[in-house]
Design a protein around this motif. Structure first.
Motif, PDB file in Angstrom:
ATOM      1  N   SER A 178      -4.276   5.391 -10.727  1.00 42.53           N
ATOM      2  CA  SER A 178      -3.376   6.430 -10.227  1.00 42.53           C
ATOM      3  C   SER A 178      -3.923   6.992  -8.914  1.00 42.53           C
ATOM      4  O   SER A 178      -4.921   6.518  -8.388  1.00 42.53           O
ATOM      5  N   ASP A 179      -3.265   8.022  -8.437  1.00 43.98           N
ATOM      6  CA  ASP A 179      -3.662   8.638  -7.173  1.00 43.98           C
ATOM      7  C   ASP A 179      -4.763   9.685  -7.346  1.00 43.98           C
ATOM      8  O   ASP A 179      -5.172  10.316  -6.384  1.00 43.98           O
ATOM      9  N   ASN A 180      -5.248   9.864  -8.570  1.00 42.53           N
ATOM     10  CA  ASN A 180      -6.361  10.784  -8.845  1.00 42.53           C
ATOM     11  C   ASN A 180      -7.556  10.007  -9.354  1.00 42.53           C
ATOM     12  O   ASN A 180      -7.409   8.991 -10.034  1.00 42.53           O
ATOM     13  N   TRP A 181      -8.760  10.494  -9.056  1.00 44.00           N
ATOM     14  CA  TRP A 181      -9.970   9.856  -9.568  1.00 44.00           C
ATOM     15  C   TRP A 181      -9.983   9.958 -11.089  1.00 44.00           C
ATOM     16  O   TRP A 181      -9.741  11.032 -11.637  1.00 44.00           O
ATOM     17  N   GLN A 182     -10.250   8.833 -11.749  1.00 47.17           N
ATOM     18  CA  GLN A 182     -10.325   8.773 -13.208  1.00 47.17           C
ATOM     19  C   GLN A 182     -11.637   8.134 -13.620  1.00 47.17           C
ATOM     20  O   GLN A 182     -12.074   7.171 -12.990  1.00 47.17           O
ATOM     21  N   LEU A 183     -12.241   8.646 -14.685  1.00 48.78           N
ATOM     22  CA  LEU A 183     -13.482   8.076 -15.201  1.00 48.78           C
ATOM     23  C   LEU A 183     -13.181   7.007 -16.242  1.00 48.78           C
ATOM     24  O   LEU A 183     -12.262   7.156 -17.041  1.00 48.78           O
ATOM     25  N   PHE A 184     -13.984   5.951 -16.232  1.00 47.21           N
ATOM     26  CA  PHE A 184     -13.894   4.945 -17.281  1.00 47.21           C
ATOM     27  C   PHE A 184     -14.575   5.479 -18.533  1.00 47.21           C
ATOM     28  O   PHE A 184     -15.416   6.376 -18.464  1.00 47.21           O
TER      29      PHE A 184
ATOM     30  N   ILE B  35       5.096   0.865  -3.343  1.00 41.05           N
ATOM     31  CA  ILE B  35       3.872   0.608  -2.596  1.00 41.05           C
ATOM     32  C   ILE B  35       2.906  -0.217  -3.441  1.00 41.05           C
ATOM     33  O   ILE B  35       2.596   0.138  -4.577  1.00 41.05           O
ATOM     34  N   GLN B  36       2.432  -1.317  -2.879  1.00 41.39           N
ATOM     35  CA  GLN B  36       1.411  -2.146  -3.507  1.00 41.39           C
ATOM     36  C   GLN B  36       0.053  -1.636  -3.042  1.00 41.39           C
ATOM     37  O   GLN B  36      -0.288  -1.781  -1.870  1.00 41.39           O
ATOM     38  N   SER B  37      -0.685  -1.050  -3.941  1.00 49.14           N
ATOM     39  CA  SER B  37      -1.973  -0.476  -3.574  1.00 49.14           C
ATOM     40  C   SER B  37      -3.115  -1.373  -4.027  1.00 49.14           C
ATOM     41  O   SER B  37      -2.916  -2.340  -4.756  1.00 49.14           O
ATOM     42  N   ALA B  38      -4.288  -1.019  -3.607  1.00 51.12           N
ATOM     43  CA  ALA B  38      -5.533  -1.568  -4.128  1.00 51.12           C
ATOM     44  C   ALA B  38      -6.218  -0.385  -4.821  1.00 51.12           C
ATOM     45  O   ALA B  38      -5.552   0.613  -5.120  1.00 51.12           O
ATOM     46  N   ALA B  39      -7.525  -0.480  -5.053  1.00 53.08           N
ATOM     47  CA  ALA B  39      -8.240   0.645  -5.660  1.00 53.08           C
ATOM     48  C   ALA B  39      -9.580   0.828  -4.984  1.00 53.08           C
ATOM     49  O   ALA B  39     -10.101  -0.075  -4.315  1.00 53.08           O
ATOM     50  N   TYR B  40     -10.120   2.013  -5.168  1.00 53.69           N
ATOM     51  CA  TYR B  40     -11.515   2.287  -4.858  1.00 53.69           C
ATOM     52  C   TYR B  40     -12.198   2.577  -6.182  1.00 53.69           C
ATOM     53  O   TYR B  40     -11.632   3.261  -7.033  1.00 53.69           O
ATOM     54  N   ILE B  41     -13.404   2.039  -6.350  1.00 50.51           N
ATOM     55  CA  ILE B  41     -14.241   2.500  -7.444  1.00 50.51           C
ATOM     56  C   ILE B  41     -15.459   3.166  -6.823  1.00 50.51           C
ATOM     57  O   ILE B  41     -15.834   2.876  -5.685  1.00 50.51           O
ATOM     58  N   GLN B  42     -16.026   4.089  -7.595  1.00 51.85           N
ATOM     59  CA  GLN B  42     -17.184   4.837  -7.120  1.00 51.85           C
ATOM     60  C   GLN B  42     -18.085   5.110  -8.321  1.00 51.85           C
ATOM     61  O   GLN B  42     -17.594   5.416  -9.413  1.00 51.85           O
TER      62      GLN B  42
ATOM     63  N   SER C 132     -15.728   5.729 -11.619  1.00 50.61           N
ATOM     64  CA  SER C 132     -14.402   6.318 -11.456  1.00 50.61           C
ATOM     65  C   SER C 132     -13.594   5.444 -10.505  1.00 50.61           C
ATOM     66  O   SER C 132     -14.141   4.658  -9.740  1.00 50.61           O
ATOM     67  N   CYS C 133     -12.262   5.584 -10.574  1.00 47.19           N
ATOM     68  CA  CYS C 133     -11.403   4.806  -9.677  1.00 47.19           C
ATOM     69  C   CYS C 133     -10.155   5.608  -9.323  1.00 47.19           C
ATOM     70  O   CYS C 133      -9.794   6.560 -10.015  1.00 47.19           O
ATOM     71  N   ARG C 134      -9.526   5.190  -8.240  1.00 47.01           N
ATOM     72  CA  ARG C 134      -8.224   5.728  -7.834  1.00 47.01           C
ATOM     73  C   ARG C 134      -7.591   4.736  -6.867  1.00 47.01           C
ATOM     74  O   ARG C 134      -8.235   3.818  -6.372  1.00 47.01           O
ATOM     75  N   PHE C 135      -6.290   4.939  -6.584  1.00 47.70           N
ATOM     76  CA  PHE C 135      -5.606   4.090  -5.620  1.00 47.70           C
ATOM     77  C   PHE C 135      -6.320   4.109  -4.275  1.00 47.70           C
ATOM     78  O   PHE C 135      -6.865   5.129  -3.863  1.00 47.70           O
ATOM     79  N   SER C 136      -6.248   2.994  -3.596  1.00 46.32           N
ATOM     80  CA  SER C 136      -6.676   2.887  -2.211  1.00 46.32           C
ATOM     81  C   SER C 136      -5.416   2.651  -1.395  1.00 46.32           C
ATOM     82  O   SER C 136      -4.879   1.550  -1.388  1.00 46.32           O
ATOM     83  N   SER C 137      -4.921   3.685  -0.779  1.00 45.45           N
ATOM     84  CA  SER C 137      -3.708   3.578   0.025  1.00 45.45           C
ATOM     85  C   SER C 137      -3.654   4.759   0.986  1.00 45.45           C
ATOM     86  O   SER C 137      -4.042   5.871   0.633  1.00 45.45           O
ATOM     87  N   LYS C 138      -3.150   4.496   2.176  1.00 43.82           N
ATOM     88  CA  LYS C 138      -3.004   5.598   3.136  1.00 43.82           C
ATOM     89  C   LYS C 138      -1.970   6.611   2.663  1.00 43.82           C
ATOM     90  O   LYS C 138      -1.881   7.697   3.200  1.00 43.82           O
ATOM     91  N   TRP C 139      -1.200   6.255   1.633  1.00 44.16           N
ATOM     92  CA  TRP C 139      -0.145   7.139   1.143  1.00 44.16           C
ATOM     93  C   TRP C 139      -0.602   8.059   0.013  1.00 44.16           C
ATOM     94  O   TRP C 139       0.156   8.917  -0.416  1.00 44.16           O
ATOM     95  N   VAL C 140      -1.846   7.906  -0.471  1.00 44.26           N
ATOM     96  CA  VAL C 140      -2.350   8.778  -1.533  1.00 44.26           C
ATOM     97  C   VAL C 140      -2.353  10.218  -1.023  1.00 44.26           C
ATOM     98  O   VAL C 140      -2.841  10.506   0.054  1.00 44.26           O
ATOM     99  N   GLY C 141      -1.787  11.097  -1.805  1.00 46.03           N
ATOM    100  CA  GLY C 141      -1.704  12.506  -1.440  1.00 46.03           C
ATOM    101  C   GLY C 141      -0.494  12.848  -0.595  1.00 46.03           C
ATOM    102  O   GLY C 141      -0.184  14.013  -0.389  1.00 46.03           O
ATOM    103  N   GLN C 142       0.205  11.831  -0.086  1.00 44.19           N
ATOM    104  CA  GLN C 142       1.385  12.080   0.747  1.00 44.19           C
ATOM    105  C   GLN C 142       2.690  11.754   0.022  1.00 44.19           C
ATOM    106  O   GLN C 142       3.734  12.282   0.389  1.00 44.19           O
TER     107      GLN C 142
END
Length: 125
Positions: free
Chosen positions: A14-20, A46-53, A97-107
């Motif tokens: 999703s567009d929010n950071w989530q913990l595994f 929108i086809q997004s990717a993800a960020y993990i941290q 944690s992970c969330r969408f990787s997209s310039k549209w997150v938050g917009q």
């Protein structure tokens, strides 16, 4: 020799950071992406990717740099070691944690993104 993997969790990205669900100990991860909204993925969503941290349980709440995870049809194995200075301080266990990787997150609202899941497993040595 049989290679085995421990499931750390699977989340609907999703567009929010989530913990595994589970913490990681390994430096080797198998990541699987599964599109759950095929119609949306193949249409105007929108086809997004993800960020993990990685999040480390130290007194400074250290976070790793984000790692870009694309949506792929195949399972990908990543080597993501604990940084040397953090390992020297005695920290091996970390949360992911992970969330969408997209310039549209938050917009744009979450409904604008095609849905997909991210599953992470760690190598069981």
């Amino acid at each position: 020799m049989t290679i085995s993997w421990n499931l750390l969790g699977e989340v609907q990205v999703s567009d929010n950071w989530q913990l595994f669900t589970n913490n990681a100990i390994s430096d080797t991860f198998r990541i699987t992406t599964t599109i759950t909204d095929i119609q949306g993925w193949n249409s105007t969503k929108i086809q997004s990717a993800a960020y993990i941290q990685f999040l480390y349980p130290d007194t400074e709440s250290t976070k790793s740099k984000v790692v870009y995870i694309p949506v792929r049809d195949e399972i990908i194995v990543y080597e993501l070691p604990v940084p040397h200075q953090i390992r020297e301080a005695g920290y091996y266990i970390r949360s992911i944690s992970c969330r969408f990787s997209s310039k549209w997150v938050g917009q744009l609202p979450l409904a604008s993104f095609a849905g997909w899941k991210l599953k992470i497993e760690e190598f069981n040595s």
